[in-house]
Design a protein around this motif. Structure first.
Motif, PDB file in Angstrom:
ATOM      1  N   ALA A 167      -5.492   2.258  -2.613  1.00 19.05           N
ATOM      2  CA  ALA A 167      -4.754   1.680  -1.488  1.00 19.05           C
ATOM      3  C   ALA A 167      -5.704   1.361  -0.341  1.00 19.05           C
ATOM      4  O   ALA A 167      -5.600   0.293   0.289  1.00 19.05           O
TER       5      ALA A 167
ATOM      6  N   TRP B 239      -7.381   7.221   1.707  1.00 16.05           N
ATOM      7  CA  TRP B 239      -7.181   5.796   2.012  1.00 16.05           C
ATOM      8  C   TRP B 239      -8.203   5.352   3.062  1.00 16.05           C
ATOM      9  O   TRP B 239      -8.853   4.323   2.950  1.00 16.05           O
TER      10      TRP B 239
ATOM     11  N   ALA C  12       0.701  -3.186  -6.844  1.00 16.28           N
ATOM     12  CA  ALA C  12       1.695  -2.141  -6.597  1.00 16.28           C
ATOM     13  C   ALA C  12       2.803  -2.177  -7.651  1.00 16.28           C
ATOM     14  O   ALA C  12       3.209  -1.137  -8.190  1.00 16.28           O
TER      15      ALA C  12
ATOM     16  N   PRO D 104       0.816  -1.230   0.000  1.00 17.45           N
ATOM     17  CA  PRO D 104       0.000   0.000   0.000  1.00 17.45           C
ATOM     18  C   PRO D 104       0.844   1.273   0.000  1.00 17.45           C
ATOM     19  O   PRO D 104       0.438   2.286  -0.574  1.00 17.45           O
TER      20      PRO D 104
END
Lengths: 352, 275
Positions: A252, A102, A197, A77
């Protein structure tokens, strides 16, 4: 270090035709310069490798499936929001509010799923909505009203924080049961988050170095007035990057919710932004704009993750770990400053 | 139809085929007046030298003509037709292009990236770096910037003169009919300066009309067909090269300097006795 030696071995002819090359090695000097520039990433890679070897040889269970998964899940994240932060820092801005996006985003996604929207669409809508609204507001306030982005996003961050606490009543909620199947692709399965990611890092590295958007982002951060005088719409570039950062923050948040199998009001917030920023600067992105690297970010966060996992396995408490984190940031920055000084010394030589 | 005349200053006669005319342009920034009723003409294929002290309004005038900022009042005629310039990009599409001094380069980008900035060759979504690099290299070789080792160097690593040369070399990629050069000879050595003057002549030979801001009057006379002097936001001098001389240009600037000194003395003593 491996990519440096690779560069050195390429002959000038292959340089002229290689599809991925960024700089033509027409002279030994510029090739040496290329290697030196690349060292920013290479030195972070070296640190990561050294740390890995250190823990692998001294700490039992560091090289185990569980430990590696932990590293991967831990870093993912921060890499995702770090991408947005690199984009913004390259164009000379910053976003503190991304951690609150987030925090907010899984609640928003939950709301859309409850409204009968299929999970995938709900995720896409959440990301786009938060990107456009929050990123848009951050960008417009910063560029049009001229508020420094540190202040803009501090303010917007608190607003989002309060809003998220209000709509959630500061309560955890479970993920919608019908979303859990697709959720495996969005952080639920052990490797899914790091795959997101990493793929995003590759895509944004290409955007940063090989597209007009990346070129203009560097230009805006490198010389704002010059970029404007060249006819680049600098506000558009900045606002766009604020939007991408907010969108990545939303992603995220959703990935983390599926990973932890809970929507939690204590997720995200300012701590994750600072952590990701540590990864960004250790990775070699300049604080003052004009240069940055996504691959460096990935490696910078990897260094943090190895430290966290390694010291955790050795039984060092998370309290003491903060000290190690702080020291790592300072050491990395001192090393970067030193490298930059070496770099400018190299420049002086090339002038002569 | 107004003729470009300012008070009692003798101006050159406008021609029917003037490519650019700037009429009664004024520019104020709040309380500060940068330009006062400026009239300026540019003949087809002509190189006009624009000289004047720092703060005289040269850069402001250039920024208005290139579409970077609008004038407070006045109008601009391109090929005899009034144009409203809203942005640098729009002015460029009309054929008016600008080359700023090296300050407009991006230090973190390479030479070729700077040369193609905002006119990149793109095969969507990727930049055509190889093709741009090749073209930039040919261009650098063609105009003889021999001190530059590679177009892949970051501009931050170049000398002032090299940067300036790159900034001017950028103009070669434009399809401009009117080219504005903002101090192309600043920070130049003799050799580099000569290369830039050659480049300007080459642009003129291609039929491009040029307005060039400069400080070195010798170099101005070497390449310009006509000279305008901007003083305190006004054009106070407009002569063809054959009608003026280095001595005359220098004398004008020196007398302006002398006058400024006297004014300062007078106002200084005025303040003391007055208050």
């Amino acid at each position: 270090m491996s990519d440096v030696s690779e560069t050195a071995e390429r002959s000038p002819e292959t340089f002229g035709t290689a599809p991925d090359q960024r700089r033509n090695g027409s002279s030994v000097l510029s090739r040496a310069a290329t290697m030196f520039l690349k060292q920013r990433e290479a030195s972070v890679l070296a640190i990561a490798v050294i740390l890995f070897i250190y823990f692998a040889t001294t700490t039992t269970a560091f090289v185990s499936h569980g430990s590696i998964v932990n590293i991967a899940q831990f870093m993912a994240p921060y890499v995702v929001i770090g991408i947005g932060l690199v984009l913004l820092m390259v164009c000379g801005e910053i976003d503190l509010s991304v951690g609150f996006v987030w925090m907010l985003s899984p609640y928003v996604m939950h709301f859309f799923v409850d409204s009968g929207i299929p999970t995938f669409l709900a995720i896409v809508i959440t990301i786009l909505l938060l990107a456009v609204v929050i990123g848009g507001i951050n960008g417009v306030v910063t560029t049009v009203f001229g508020v420094p982005s540190l202040i803009t996003t501090l303010g917007s961050g608190y607003i989002i924080f309060g809003y998220a606490l209000t709509i959630s009543s500061a309560q955890q909620i479970n993920l919608p049961p019908e979303s859990l199947g697709l959720g495996r692709w969005f952080g639920g399965a052990p490797w899914s988050e790091i795959i997101w990611a990493t793929v995003l890092v590759v895509i944004f590295q290409i955007i940063l170095t090989r597209t007009r958007w990346g070129l203009y982002t560097v230009s805006v951060g490198g010389n704002l007035l010059g970029a404007r005088e060249s006819g680049i719409r600098v506000n558009r570039i900045k606002i766009g990057n604020f939007m991408m950062c907010a969108g990545l923050g939303a992603l995220a948040g959703i990935l983390e919710a599926f990973k932890n199998n809970i929507i939690d009001p204590s997720a995200g917030q300012l701590a994750v932004v600072l952590y990701a920023l540590a990864g960004v600067v250790i990775g070699g992105t300049a604080m003052l704009g004009g240069s940055g690297t996504m691959i460096g970010l990935w490696l910078g966060v990897l260094v943090l993750a190895i430290l966290q996992d390694g010291f955790n396995l050795r039984g060092i408490s998370s309290n003491k770990f903060q000290i190690i984190l702080g020291a790592a940031i300072l050491l990395a920055m001192i090393a970067n400053t030193y490298l930059t000084r070496l770099r400018s010394a190299g420049r002086l030589q090339s002038k002569a | 139809m107004s003729t470009p005349e300012t008070g009692d200053v003798a101006m050159t006669t406008p021609k029917a085929d003037d490519i650019l005319r700037v009429e009664h342009i004024s520019k104020r920034y709040g309380a500060v007046t940068a330009l006062v009723d400026v009239n300026l003409r540019l003949g087809r294929g002509e190189v006009l030298g624009l000289i004047g002290d720092n703060g005289a309004g040269k850069s402001t005038l250039i920024k208005i003509i290139c579409g970077f900022q609008p004038p407070t009042s006045g109008r601009i005629l391109l090929n005899g037709e009034e144009v409203h310039l809203t942005s640098v990009t729009q002015a460029r599409s009309l054929g008016i292009d600008v080359v700023y001094q090296d300050l407009a380069l991006i230090p973190q980008l390479t030479v070729y990236q700077n040369m193609f900035l905002n006119r990149e060759q793109v095969r969507w979504p990727l930049l055509r770096n190889r093709s741009m690099r090749k073209a930039a290299k040919e261009q650098i070789d063609a105009i003889g910037i021999t001190t530059l080792k590679s177009v892949d160097l970051e501009v931050a690593s170049l000398s002032g003169g090299q940067r300036q040369a790159i900034a001017v070399a950028r103009s070669v990629y434009s399809d401009a009919k009117v080219l504005l050069l903002d101090e192309p000879l600043a920070a130049m050595g003799v050799k580099e300066g000569a290369a830039i003057l050659d480049l300007v002549r080459g642009l003129k030979d291609r039929g491009i009309s040029i307005i060039m801001i400069a400080h070195n009057y010798g170099q101005v006379l070497e390449v310009c067909d006509r000279v305008n002097l901007l003083q305190g936001g006004k054009i106070t001098f407009d002569k063809y090269r054959q009608d003026t001389s280095l001595e005359e240009l220098t004398e004008m600037v020196v007398s302006e300097y002398r006058k400024a000194l006297e004014d300062r003395h007078r106002s200084a003593s005025g303040t003391i006795t007055g208050s």
